[in-house]
Design a protein around this motif. Structure first.
Motif, short mmCIF file in Angstrom:
data_model
loop_
_atom_site.label_atom_id
_atom_site.label_comp_id
_atom_site.label_asym_id
_atom_site.label_seq_id
_atom_site.Cartn_x
_atom_site.Cartn_y
_atom_site.Cartn_z
N THR A 84 -10.02 6.60 -6.45
CA THR A 84 -9.38 6.51 -7.25
C THR A 84 -8.34 5.79 -7.43
O THR A 84 -7.87 5.18 -8.54
CB THR A 84 -7.81 7.56 -6.55
OG1 THR A 84 -7.24 6.76 -5.31
CG2 THR A 84 -8.48 8.95 -6.55
N ASN A 85 -9.19 4.16 -6.83
CA ASN A 85 -8.09 2.84 -7.25
C ASN A 85 -8.88 2.15 -8.32
O ASN A 85 -8.65 1.02 -9.15
CB ASN A 85 -8.12 2.36 -5.68
CG ASN A 85 -7.20 2.33 -5.09
OD1 ASN A 85 -6.22 2.71 -5.12
ND2 ASN A 85 -7.67 1.95 -3.59
N GLU A 93 -3.68 13.57 -12.92
CA GLU A 93 -2.13 12.93 -13.01
C GLU A 93 -1.37 13.08 -12.15
O GLU A 93 -0.92 12.26 -11.25
CB GLU A 93 -1.71 13.91 -13.20
CG GLU A 93 -2.07 14.35 -15.14
CD GLU A 93 -1.58 15.64 -15.65
OE1 GLU A 93 -0.84 16.54 -15.21
OE2 GLU A 93 -1.40 15.96 -17.09
N GLU A 94 -1.92 13.93 -10.34
CA GLU A 94 -1.69 12.99 -9.33
C GLU A 94 -2.70 11.88 -9.10
O GLU A 94 -1.89 11.45 -7.89
CB GLU A 94 -1.71 14.72 -8.60
CG GLU A 94 -1.34 16.19 -8.97
CD GLU A 94 -2.47 16.86 -7.93
OE1 GLU A 94 -2.69 16.57 -7.03
OE2 GLU A 94 -1.38 18.09 -7.48
N GLU A 103 -1.42 6.55 -7.63
CA GLU A 103 -1.43 4.86 -7.53
C GLU A 103 -0.72 4.35 -8.02
O GLU A 103 -0.07 3.35 -7.80
CB GLU A 103 -2.54 5.14 -9.20
CG GLU A 103 -3.09 3.77 -8.92
CD GLU A 103 -3.86 3.58 -10.16
OE1 GLU A 103 -4.22 2.93 -10.88
OE2 GLU A 103 -4.32 4.81 -10.87
N LYS A 104 0.30 5.10 -9.17
CA LYS A 104 2.07 4.67 -9.15
C LYS A 104 2.37 4.33 -8.06
O LYS A 104 3.32 3.08 -7.79
CB LYS A 104 2.41 5.54 -10.35
CG LYS A 104 2.04 5.14 -11.36
CD LYS A 104 2.77 5.87 -12.38
CE LYS A 104 2.38 5.91 -13.89
NZ LYS A 104 2.90 7.19 -14.83
N THR A 159 3.64 0.68 -6.73
CA THR A 159 5.51 -0.17 -6.44
C THR A 159 5.44 -0.40 -5.36
O THR A 159 6.76 -1.52 -4.96
CB THR A 159 5.87 1.45 -6.63
OG1 THR A 159 5.71 2.17 -7.79
CG2 THR A 159 7.56 1.19 -6.56
N LYS A 160 4.80 0.29 -4.07
CA LYS A 160 5.47 -0.53 -2.95
C LYS A 160 4.58 -0.95 -2.37
O LYS A 160 4.98 -1.89 -2.21
CB LYS A 160 4.68 1.19 -2.33
CG LYS A 160 4.88 2.23 -1.61
CD LYS A 160 4.73 3.01 -0.93
CE LYS A 160 5.33 4.03 -0.71
NZ LYS A 160 4.42 5.44 -0.02
N SER A 161 3.81 -1.76 -3.42
CA SER A 161 2.70 -3.16 -2.91
C SER A 161 3.74 -4.05 -3.65
O SER A 161 3.93 -5.40 -3.45
CB SER A 161 1.51 -3.60 -3.65
OG SER A 161 0.39 -2.09 -3.88
#
Length: 631
Positions: free
Chosen positions: A484-485, A618-619, A624-625, A629-631
Motif C-alpha cells: 500500500t506504500n 480509499e481506506e 497512508e495519510k 502525518t505521524k512521520s
C-alpha cells in the motif's frame, strides 16, 4: 415366468444405465443433492418404465379369401380280410413280453428359479428383521434429550454414532467436546434431510433384487453420496475443517455399526476427505444429468413400443339385412338393368310397399352394363340404407328383400350381393368397391363426416442474442497492490478502477436493451399465438358439436364409426402436441430470461466487488495519510 424374466432384464438394464451414468459422469462432481435425487429417480424408473408400453397399430391389407375344397377320401370297393390279418401272428408257446417305456426326467427350471429366489428373498427378509430388532434394542429404554426437532440418545455401548430419522445416537465418553460437536453437526444433516428414507428404499430394493449385482453397487453409491451431503453441509457450520477431518479418522477405529441407519463412520474415509476439500463444480456441468435421457429414449423406442398389425375391414364382406319378419317380394338389380327399369322400380316400391327408392351416380361401360350405382332406401319405419358400388367392371347382382318388420311396417333391406355366375362355380372378386351404410335417422340425406380444424403453430423467428454471452467480454476488476506504500502502484490501481467502473456502466444499458427486446419479441409472438389458439379452440368446439350430430345420425353398424374414433384420437393427440409445444416455448422463454437474469446478477456482483475494492483503496489512502502525518 417369461414376462417376469423380461421385466428383470429391463429393470437391470435401466439400473445399469443410471449407475454407470453416475459412476462415469457424476461421481466426482459436488452436486451432491442433485445426485441424490438422480439416483432415487433411477430406482423408481427401473420399476415403473418396464410397465409403460406404447401401442402402435399398423393397418395391413387383408389376405384374399381362399376356399379349399377337399375331395372325399376314396372308399375301397373290396375289403380283403386275409390281407388285413396276414401280418398278425400269435404263438401260444411264447411268453408275453412287456415293452419297457423309458421316461425322460425333465427339470422344471421355472420352479427351481422360483425356489432359489424365494430362499434368497426369505434370507434377506430375516436379516432385515434382525437388523430392526438390533436397532430397537439399542433405542429401547434409553434416556432421550429433545432439542428442537432432534432426539439425542447418549449410550454406553462402543458403537459408531448414527442417526435414524430424528434419533441421533452416540457415546459421549469416547470423544472430546469438539469432536462430539463435529459428529452431531454431521448427524443433524442426516436427520434433517430424512436420509433414513433413502437407506430404507435401497434396502428394500436389495431384498427384492438380491440376485442382481448392480443393485448392491447402486446401494453403495447412494450411501456414499449421503455421506458427501452430510460432510458438505456440516463443514459449512464448522470453523475448523481440519479438526473435522481428524474426527473422521478417529471414528474409523469403531467397527461396530447398527444396520439400516446413517453411520458417521463409513469405510470410504479417504474419498470423503477428498470430496470435502474439492472445489465446487461448475454449473455448466449440470448437463451430465441429462445424458441419461437419450438412453431412456432409446430404451422406450426399442423395447416399450408394441406394434399390433390389424387387417383393414373389407367393405364388401357381409351385408347384414334389416330385421324382416315376413318377406313378400325379392327384387334383383343386375348389370343389364336399364334406367327406365330403375325409374319404374321407384314408382312400384312407393305405390305398392310405401318404400322410398332412389338410384343415383349411375355409370355404364361401352356394353351399356352398369359399372357404378348408388341406391338409397328408406323403409316405412324411417330406416335408411345406402348401397354404393363402383368399379371398372360390371356390377354384381343386388337383391333387395321387401316385406314387413316385427311391428307390421313395410321395410326393405339388402338381401345379398349375388355373382352373375353359374351355381357352384368359383367366385372371382374383381376390383370394384362396395359400401353399404345403415342409418337410423328418419329424415335427411346421407351425412358426411366433418373436417377437423388445423392446429396453429407458435410463430418462429430469430431470438435476440444476449450481450457478452460467454462472459469473456465482460470487464474484469483490477487487483489491489499488495504494497500500500507503493504510490505508483496505487495510482495505477485507482486509474484501472475508474476504467472498470466506466466499462461496467457501459455494459448495463446493453443488458437492459436485451431484456426489453426479449420481452417485446416474445410478447408479440405469444399474442399472435394466443389469438390463433382462441380461434382454434372455437373451431374445435364447433367440430365437436358437428361430430356429435354426425354420430347421432349414424347407425352403430356404420363402418366409418371405427375410422372416426381414430380420427378423434388423432385430434386429441394433435391438441396434446400443441400443449407440449406451448410448454416448450415457455421453457425456452424462461431459460432465456434466467440466462439474462444470471448475467445481470453477475454484472451486479462485479460492480459490487468494484465498489468494495474502491472502498478498500480509499481506506488504504487514509492509512497512508495517517502514516505520513505521524512521520
Amino acid at each position: 415366468m417369461e414376462a417376469l424374466f423380461i421385466f428383470i432384464l429391463k429393470s437391470s438394464g435401466l439400473l445399469a444405465t443410471f449407475y454407470f451414468a453416475y459412476f462415469f459422469l457424476l461421481r466426482k462432481e459436488t452436486f451432491f443433492n442433485s445426485s441424490r435425487f438422480f439416483l432415487l429417480a433411477g430406482l423408481v424408473t427401473s420399476v415403473v418404465l418396464p410397465f409403460i408400453v406404447y401401442t402402435k397399430i399398423i393397418w395391413i391389407e387383408p389376405a384374399p379369401a381362399q376356399v379349399q375344397v377337399q375331395a372325399p377320401a376314396a372308399v375301397p370297393t373290396e375289403f380283403n380280410t386275409a390281407d388285413a390279418v396276414a401280418n398278425y401272428h400269435y404263438n401260444q408257446t411264447d411268453s408275453p413280453q412287456i415293452a419297457a417305456v423309458e421316461e425322460n426326467f425333465e427339470i422344471n427350471w421355472n420352479l427351481v428359479s422360483m425356489v432359489v429366489y424365494g430362499i434368497g428373498f426369505a434370507a434377506f427378509m430375516i436379516k432385515f428383521g434382525l437388523d430392526f430388532y438390533s436397532l430397537n434394542s439399542v433405542l429401547k429404554g434409553k434416556d432421550i434429550q429433545q432439542q428442537e426437532d432432534f432426539k439425542f440418545i447418549d449410550v454406553n455401548e462402543n458403537i459408531a454414532p448414527f442417526s435414524y430419522f430424528d434419533y441421533i445416537v452416540y457415546n459421549s465418553s469416547l470423544y472430546t467436546a469438539a469432536e462430539l460437536e463435529n459428529i452431531l453437526e454431521h448427524e443433524k444433516v442426516h436427520s434433517d434431510q430424512k436420509h433414513t428414507i433413502d437407506v430404507l428404499i435401497t434396502r428394500i430394493f436389495c431384498i427384492l433384487f438380491w440376485f442382481n449385482p448392480i443393485i448392491w453397487l447402486y446401494k453403495k453409491a447412494i450411501l456414499q453420496n449421503l455421506e458427501f451431503i452430510a460432510d458438505s453441509e456440516a463443514a459449512k457450520k464448522i470453523t475448523d475443517k481440519k479438526a473435522y477431518q481428524y474426527t473422521l479418522l478417529k471414528i474409523t477405529t469403531h467397527e461396530t455399526c447398527v444396520a439400516i441407519t446413517n453411520h458417521f463412520y463409513q469405510s470410504l474415509i479417504k474419498k470423503r476427505i477428498v470430496m470435502l476439500n474439492k472445489n465446487q463444480s461448475k454449473k455448466r456441468n449440470y448437463w451430465k444429468y441429462y445424458a441419461v435421457i437419450p438412453a431412456l429414449g432409446a430404451f422406450v423406442l426399442l423395447f416399450q413400443i408394441e406394434t399390433i398389425a390389424q387387417e383393414k375391414k373389407q367393405n364388401n364382406a357381409v351385408v347384414q339385412r334389416d330385421t324382416i319378419k315376413e318377406t313378400k317380394e325379392l327384387i334383383t338389380i343386375t348389370k343389364n338393368t336399364t334406367d327406365k327399369e330403375l325409374d319404374d322400380l321407384k314408382g312400384k316400391l312407393k305405390t305398392k310397399h310405401n318404400v322410398d327408392f332412389q338410384a343415383t351416380d349411375v355409370k355404364r361401360n361401352a356394353e351399356k352394363e352398369l359399372t357404378a350405382i348408388q341406391i338409397q332406401l328408406q323403409s316405412e319405419s324411417g330406416k335408411k340404407q345406402t348401397v354404393s358400388m363402383n368399379g371398372s367392371k360390371a356390377i354384381k347382382d343386388i337383391t333387395l328383400a321387401v316385406g314387413t318388420d316385427t311391428n307390421g311396417a313395410a321395410t326393405i333391406s339388402v338381401e345379398g350381393l349375388r355373382a352373375p355366375t353359374p351355381p357352384n362355380a368359383p367366385v372371382a372378386v374383381n376390383s370394384e368397391r362396395v359400401v353399404i351404410r345403415n342409418y337410423s335417422s328418419s329424415n335427411g340425406d346421407t351425412p358426411t363426416p366433418p373436417t377437423p380444424p388445423v392446429a396453429p403453430v407458435f410463430p418462429q423467428g430469430p431470438i435476440p442474442q444476449a450481450p457478452a454471452m460467454d462472459m469473456t467480454k465482460m470487464p474484469k476488476p483490477p487487483k489491489a497492490p499488495k504494497d500500500t506504500n507503493d504510490k505508483a502502484a496505487m495510482s495505477k490501481f485507482e486509474s484501472e478502477m475508474a476504467d472498470f467502473e466506466k466499462k461496467m456502466a457501459a455494459f448495463e444499458p446493453d443488458m437492459r436493451a436485451f431484456e426489453k427486446e426479449m420481452e417485446e419479441t416474445m410478447g408479440k409472438r405469444s399474442a399472435i399465438f394466443e389469438k390463433e389458439m382462441e380461434k382454434y379452440q372455437i373451431a374445435m368446439e364447433k367440430y365437436g358439436a358437428e361430430m356429435e350430430k354426425y354420430q347421432l345420425n349414424l347407425n352403430p353398424n356404420f363402418n366409418y364409426n371405427f375410422d372416426m374414433k381414430f380420427q378423434e384420437r388423432d385430434i386429441k393427440l394433435q391438441e396434446k402436441e400443441i400443449r407440449l409445444q406451448e410448454r416448450d416455448i415457455r421453457l425456452q422463454e424462461r431459460d432465456i430470461k434466467l440466462q439474462a437474469a444470471e448475467m445481470k446478477k453477475q454484472a451486479a456482483e462485479m460492480k459490487k466487488q468494484a465498489k468494495e475494492m474502491k472502498k478498500q483503496a480509499e481506506e488504504m489512502k487514509r492509512e497512508e495519510k495517517k502514516y505520513s502525518t505521524k512521520s
